[in-house]
Design a protein around this motif. Sequence first.
Motif, PDB file in Angstrom:
ATOM      1  N   THR A  44     -10.634  23.206  71.541  1.00 12.32           N
ATOM      2  CA  THR A  44     -11.675  23.597  70.786  1.00 12.32           C
ATOM      3  C   THR A  44     -11.808  24.999  69.971  1.00 12.32           C
ATOM      4  O   THR A  44     -11.030  25.913  70.291  1.00 12.32           O
ATOM      5  N   TRP A  45     -11.945  24.682  68.601  1.00 14.68           N
ATOM      6  CA  TRP A  45     -11.974  25.878  67.895  1.00 14.68           C
ATOM      7  C   TRP A  45     -13.671  26.321  67.717  1.00 14.68           C
ATOM      8  O   TRP A  45     -14.539  25.540  67.585  1.00 14.68           O
ATOM      9  N   THR A  46     -13.696  27.565  67.433  1.00 17.77           N
ATOM     10  CA  THR A  46     -15.257  28.132  67.468  1.00 17.77           C
ATOM     11  C   THR A  46     -15.246  29.135  66.467  1.00 17.77           C
ATOM     12  O   THR A  46     -14.118  29.803  65.797  1.00 17.77           O
ATOM     13  N   GLY A  47     -16.346  29.287  65.545  1.00 14.88           N
ATOM     14  CA  GLY A  47     -16.564  29.978  64.390  1.00 14.88           C
ATOM     15  C   GLY A  47     -17.831  29.932  63.956  1.00 14.88           C
ATOM     16  O   GLY A  47     -18.738  29.685  64.504  1.00 14.88           O
ATOM     17  N   THR A  48     -17.864  30.523  62.706  1.00 19.30           N
ATOM     18  CA  THR A  48     -19.345  30.503  62.135  1.00 19.30           C
ATOM     19  C   THR A  48     -19.248  29.818  60.342  1.00 19.30           C
ATOM     20  O   THR A  48     -18.074  30.245  59.738  1.00 19.30           O
ATOM     21  N   LEU A  49     -19.844  29.079  60.224  1.00 18.98           N
ATOM     22  CA  LEU A  49     -20.174  28.528  58.946  1.00 18.98           C
ATOM     23  C   LEU A  49     -21.533  29.082  58.505  1.00 18.98           C
ATOM     24  O   LEU A  49     -22.489  28.891  59.016  1.00 18.98           O
ATOM     25  N   THR A  50     -21.077  29.718  57.281  1.00 20.24           N
ATOM     26  CA  THR A  50     -22.533  30.332  56.888  1.00 20.24           C
ATOM     27  C   THR A  50     -23.012  29.729  55.503  1.00 20.24           C
ATOM     28  O   THR A  50     -22.052  29.586  54.485  1.00 20.24           O
ATOM     29  N   ILE A  51     -24.283  29.299  55.450  1.00 15.13           N
ATOM     30  CA  ILE A  51     -24.620  28.605  54.223  1.00 15.13           C
ATOM     31  C   ILE A  51     -25.722  29.400  53.781  1.00 15.13           C
ATOM     32  O   ILE A  51     -26.810  29.603  54.527  1.00 15.13           O
ATOM     33  N   ASN A  52     -25.750  29.804  52.623  1.00 13.57           N
ATOM     34  CA  ASN A  52     -26.973  30.464  51.871  1.00 13.57           C
ATOM     35  C   ASN A  52     -27.414  31.850  52.897  1.00 13.57           C
ATOM     36  O   ASN A  52     -28.688  32.083  53.181  1.00 13.57           O
ATOM     37  N   ASP A  53     -26.306  32.224  53.455  1.00 14.36           N
ATOM     38  CA  ASP A  53     -26.412  33.648  54.377  1.00 14.36           C
ATOM     39  C   ASP A  53     -27.042  33.229  55.721  1.00 14.36           C
ATOM     40  O   ASP A  53     -27.501  33.961  56.410  1.00 14.36           O
ATOM     41  N   VAL A  54     -27.111  32.011  55.975  1.00 14.11           N
ATOM     42  CA  VAL A  54     -27.580  31.452  57.434  1.00 14.11           C
ATOM     43  C   VAL A  54     -26.361  31.283  58.177  1.00 14.11           C
ATOM     44  O   VAL A  54     -25.621  30.251  57.863  1.00 14.11           O
ATOM     45  N   PRO A  55     -26.156  32.157  59.204  1.00 18.18           N
ATOM     46  CA  PRO A  55     -24.909  31.675  60.024  1.00 18.18           C
ATOM     47  C   PRO A  55     -25.231  30.768  60.989  1.00 18.18           C
ATOM     48  O   PRO A  55     -26.065  30.614  61.956  1.00 18.18           O
ATOM     49  N   LEU A  56     -24.480  29.681  60.926  1.00 18.66           N
ATOM     50  CA  LEU A  56     -24.327  28.537  61.789  1.00 18.66           C
ATOM     51  C   LEU A  56     -23.203  28.702  62.978  1.00 18.66           C
ATOM     52  O   LEU A  56     -22.001  28.895  62.280  1.00 18.66           O
ATOM     53  N   GLY A  57     -23.431  28.840  64.222  1.00 24.86           N
ATOM     54  CA  GLY A  57     -22.358  28.750  65.223  1.00 24.86           C
ATOM     55  C   GLY A  57     -21.750  27.458  65.113  1.00 24.86           C
ATOM     56  O   GLY A  57     -22.488  26.386  65.364  1.00 24.86           O
ATOM     57  N   ILE A  58     -20.361  27.068  65.147  1.00 28.92           N
ATOM     58  CA  ILE A  58     -19.718  26.004  65.187  1.00 28.92           C
ATOM     59  C   ILE A  58     -18.647  25.790  66.304  1.00 28.92           C
ATOM     60  O   ILE A  58     -18.026  26.937  66.590  1.00 28.92           O
ATOM     61  N   GLU A  59     -18.667  24.454  66.653  1.00 23.51           N
ATOM     62  CA  GLU A  59     -17.477  24.369  67.673  1.00 23.51           C
ATOM     63  C   GLU A  59     -16.582  23.134  66.937  1.00 23.51           C
ATOM     64  O   GLU A  59     -17.581  22.012  66.686  1.00 23.51           O
ATOM     65  N   LEU A  60     -15.485  22.946  66.941  1.00 23.38           N
ATOM     66  CA  LEU A  60     -14.698  21.951  66.385  1.00 23.38           C
ATOM     67  C   LEU A  60     -13.519  21.342  67.420  1.00 23.38           C
ATOM     68  O   LEU A  60     -13.086  22.224  68.327  1.00 23.38           O
ATOM     69  N   ASP A  61     -13.780  19.974  67.596  1.00 20.92           N
ATOM     70  CA  ASP A  61     -13.007  19.493  68.692  1.00 20.92           C
ATOM     71  C   ASP A  61     -11.577  18.927  68.110  1.00 20.92           C
ATOM     72  O   ASP A  61     -11.444  18.024  67.511  1.00 20.92           O
ATOM     73  N   GLY A  62     -10.447  19.809  68.279  1.00 20.19           N
ATOM     74  CA  GLY A  62      -9.260  19.477  67.766  1.00 20.19           C
ATOM     75  C   GLY A  62      -8.556  18.377  68.682  1.00 20.19           C
ATOM     76  O   GLY A  62      -7.508  17.876  67.942  1.00 20.19           O
ATOM     77  N   ALA A  63      -9.091  18.267  69.914  1.00 17.98           N
ATOM     78  CA  ALA A  63      -8.272  17.098  70.718  1.00 17.98           C
ATOM     79  C   ALA A  63      -8.978  15.673  70.154  1.00 17.98           C
ATOM     80  O   ALA A  63      -8.120  14.690  70.055  1.00 17.98           O
ATOM     81  N   ALA A  64     -10.331  15.601  69.889  1.00 24.02           N
ATOM     82  CA  ALA A  64     -10.821  14.600  69.407  1.00 24.02           C
ATOM     83  C   ALA A  64     -10.528  14.008  67.927  1.00 24.02           C
ATOM     84  O   ALA A  64     -10.571  12.752  67.849  1.00 24.02           O
ATOM     85  N   ALA A  65     -10.304  14.974  67.124  1.00 28.72           N
ATOM     86  CA  ALA A  65     -10.164  14.492  65.708  1.00 28.72           C
ATOM     87  C   ALA A  65      -8.985  15.758  65.145  1.00 28.72           C
ATOM     88  O   ALA A  65      -9.227  16.489  64.508  1.00 28.72           O
ATOM     89  N   PRO A  66      -7.927  15.401  65.661  1.00 32.11           N
ATOM     90  CA  PRO A  66      -6.857  16.429  65.417  1.00 32.11           C
ATOM     91  C   PRO A  66      -6.577  16.585  63.734  1.00 32.11           C
ATOM     92  O   PRO A  66      -6.434  17.379  63.446  1.00 32.11           O
ATOM     93  N   GLN A  67      -6.549  15.244  63.071  1.00 33.01           N
ATOM     94  CA  GLN A  67      -6.241  15.314  61.480  1.00 33.01           C
ATOM     95  C   GLN A  67      -7.369  16.137  60.982  1.00 33.01           C
ATOM     96  O   GLN A  67      -7.379  16.803  59.971  1.00 33.01           O
ATOM     97  N   GLY A  68      -8.704  15.751  61.201  1.00 30.99           N
ATOM     98  CA  GLY A  68      -9.748  16.358  60.379  1.00 30.99           C
ATOM     99  C   GLY A  68      -9.822  17.793  60.758  1.00 30.99           C
ATOM    100  O   GLY A  68     -10.037  18.652  59.930  1.00 30.99           O
TER     101      GLY A  68
END
Length: 262
Positions: free
Chosen positions: A100-124
Amino acid sequence: MAPNKIDDRAARENRERLKGYKARQAMHQFRVRRRVRDNWIAAIAIVAVAAGATFAQIAYFSAGPGKPVATAEPEPTETTPPTGENVGDVPDPALAEGRTWTGTLTINDVPLGIELDGAAAPQGVASFVSLTQKDFYTGVPCHRLTSDGFFVLQCGDPEGDGSGGPGYSYGPVENAPADNVYPAGTIAMARQAENAYSNGSQFFVVYEDTTIPSDSAGGYTVLGTVTSGLDELKAQVTDKGIAEGTTDTPAIPVTITGVTIE
């Protein structure tokens, strides 16, 4: 013998009544035919609208704009194993590290906390992480917004019109929901209809529960989820609506102002 004027008048009156009767019959038949024609036209229009809405949903993430309406209970779609191949310098799926990767996706200065599942979608996830590490997404617009039953904000195209990408494409579809339901907060890859190997840099954020029917290529690769900030994104971006005179252009400029991932 002198003609009988009364009989002549009666004959004329009968002829006039007959003409009037025939005229009324002709008008009645015309109205019946017109009603039948109008009913057929209305039925055809209803079928065409329904078919158009379904096609628009399926084709939405390819080339054409639209505001598809989600169906509450989509019909199951028979799929065949997707065929195709990666094109260009596609990042190695091993980069996703199966974690699992964690981070922040900021859109128009609105910070979105995100989690990405590297096990379920390794290529994506490997592609998203690679592009983030190269600072590909910073300053790239979110060019497409839909509402009215279909709630996604699509981002990641450097061209800003749905035609651009990172210079490569990959597949197949990974981690798509079996029931075609993409809950609010889902982050998933956009692709062309019927093409499992057309994933690139474009992705979409689902801001309210949305159903997207699968096609012959499957569903859409789910990278992960938004863990915080979705309400603010809705208030500051998606609630602003769609620009007048367009079908899916955000009413305000929307841009990715930063992405961090670890």
